[in-house]
Enzyme design. Structure first.
Site, PDB file in Angstrom:
ATOM      1  N   GLY A  32       0.843  -1.188   0.000  1.00 38.09           N
ATOM      2  CA  GLY A  32       0.000   0.000   0.000  1.00 38.09           C
ATOM      3  C   GLY A  32       0.875   1.233   0.000  1.00 38.09           C
ATOM      4  O   GLY A  32       2.101   1.153   0.114  1.00 38.09           O
ATOM      5  N   LEU A  33       0.256   2.378  -0.115  1.00 36.88           N
ATOM      6  CA  LEU A  33       0.980   3.643  -0.147  1.00 36.88           C
ATOM      7  C   LEU A  33       1.706   3.908   1.170  1.00 36.88           C
ATOM      8  O   LEU A  33       1.365   3.325   2.209  1.00 36.88           O
ATOM      9  CB  LEU A  33       0.001   4.793  -0.407  1.00 36.88           C
ATOM     10  CG  LEU A  33      -0.676   4.844  -1.775  1.00 36.88           C
ATOM     11  CD1 LEU A  33      -1.768   5.919  -1.775  1.00 36.88           C
ATOM     12  CD2 LEU A  33       0.339   5.115  -2.878  1.00 36.88           C
ATOM     13  N   GLY A  35       2.231   5.552   4.492  1.00 35.05           N
ATOM     14  CA  GLY A  35       1.223   6.099   5.402  1.00 35.05           C
ATOM     15  C   GLY A  35      -0.094   5.364   5.381  1.00 35.05           C
ATOM     16  O   GLY A  35      -1.043   5.756   6.064  1.00 35.05           O
ATOM     17  N   SER A  36      -0.165   4.272   4.616  1.00 34.69           N
ATOM     18  CA  SER A  36      -1.436   3.532   4.521  1.00 34.69           C
ATOM     19  C   SER A  36      -1.735   2.743   5.789  1.00 34.69           C
ATOM     20  O   SER A  36      -2.885   2.391   6.048  1.00 34.69           O
ATOM     21  CB  SER A  36      -1.417   2.578   3.321  1.00 34.69           C
ATOM     22  OG  SER A  36      -0.389   1.618   3.468  1.00 34.69           O
ATOM     23  N   GLY A  37      -0.701   2.443   6.584  1.00 33.08           N
ATOM     24  CA  GLY A  37      -0.894   1.669   7.807  1.00 33.08           C
ATOM     25  C   GLY A  37      -0.260   0.290   7.755  1.00 33.08           C
ATOM     26  O   GLY A  37      -0.477  -0.521   8.647  1.00 33.08           O
ATOM     27  N   SER A  39       2.903  -0.878   8.172  1.00 33.94           N
ATOM     28  CA  SER A  39       3.803  -1.217   9.280  1.00 33.94           C
ATOM     29  C   SER A  39       3.041  -1.350  10.595  1.00 33.94           C
ATOM     30  O   SER A  39       3.305  -2.263  11.387  1.00 33.94           O
ATOM     31  CB  SER A  39       4.908  -0.170   9.426  1.00 33.94           C
ATOM     32  OG  SER A  39       5.752  -0.182   8.300  1.00 33.94           O
ATOM     33  N   SER A 106       6.051  -1.713  -2.249  1.00 35.32           N
ATOM     34  CA  SER A 106       6.063  -2.644  -3.397  1.00 35.32           C
ATOM     35  C   SER A 106       5.002  -2.242  -4.427  1.00 35.32           C
ATOM     36  O   SER A 106       4.001  -2.924  -4.585  1.00 35.32           O
ATOM     37  CB  SER A 106       5.885  -4.088  -2.945  1.00 35.32           C
ATOM     38  OG  SER A 106       4.822  -4.264  -2.042  1.00 35.32           O
TER      39      SER A 106
END
Length: 198
Positions: A32-33, A35-37, A39, A106
């Site tokens: 995902g982008l 800041g998408s969450g 991690s 990715s």
């Protein structure tokens, strides 16, 4: 030179390690982008799995770039090599019988497909953390979107570099929802894949 390199089979195999661990090996690939969450979710899921006796390891994008991929920059070729290395490390960890969680942007479907093809059938779960760009930008934990918008950071995914959304992810999450609700969905998916007891 490659003709002098021979793959050595070892006495212990993945099946024996999985048996000792009490669960199957698996790669859970969060994409995902920025800041998408990814991690945050990968870390929260690892804590839950670890508390249930699952043998895990979390590979995070920033951490990997401190060591294994510290020689790589952010050109297209370097980013592809970064993902290739992560795939190979994940494959080794699969052989060790672990559940591997990865958190990498990715951005290209082809690269993610190559990683899937490295694994045996059923050993790879692609989790698309589908968070609207405006939400990612509002979080901006590292200030990268701000730099990209100001022209200080080039080829930044979601701004001036493409992110190819997963067309049919194994798990599709709305990253603007709460971590708790998303972890519930992930645990359900892992039960469905036989990693956790139903």
């Amino acid at each position: 030179m490659t003709q002098n390199i021979v793959w050595h089979s070892h006495t212990l195999d993945r099946a024996q390690r999985e048996s000792a661990n009490g669960h199957s090996a698996l790669v859970i690939w969060f994409t995902g982008l920025s800041g998408s969450g990814k991690s945050t979710l990968a870390g929260a899921l690892e804590q839950v799995l670890f508390s249930q006796g699952i043998k895990t390891y979390l590979l995070d994008g920033d951490n990997v770039r401190h060591g294994l991929c510290s020689d790589l920059g952010f050109s297209e070729i370097d980013r592809q090599e970064n993902i290739r290395r992560i795939g190979e490390v994940s494959k080794l960890m699969i052989d060790a019988g672990l559940v591997v969680l990865t958190a990498f942007i990715s951005p290209h479907r082809e690269e993610r497909q190559k990683i899937r093809e490295l694994m045996e059938e059923g050993q790879f779960i692609e989790v698309y953390v589908d968070t609207p760009l405006e939400v990612c930008e509002s979080r901006d934990p590292k200030g990268l979107y701000k730099k990209a918008r100001a022209g200080e950071l080039h080829n930044f995914t979601g701004i001036d570099a493409a992110y190819e959304a997963t067309e049919r992810p194994d798990v599709h999450l709305d990253g603007s929802q709460s971590v708790e609700s998303l972890i519930e969905k992930l645990l359900f998916a892992l039960k469905d894949h036989g990693i956790l007891p139903a």
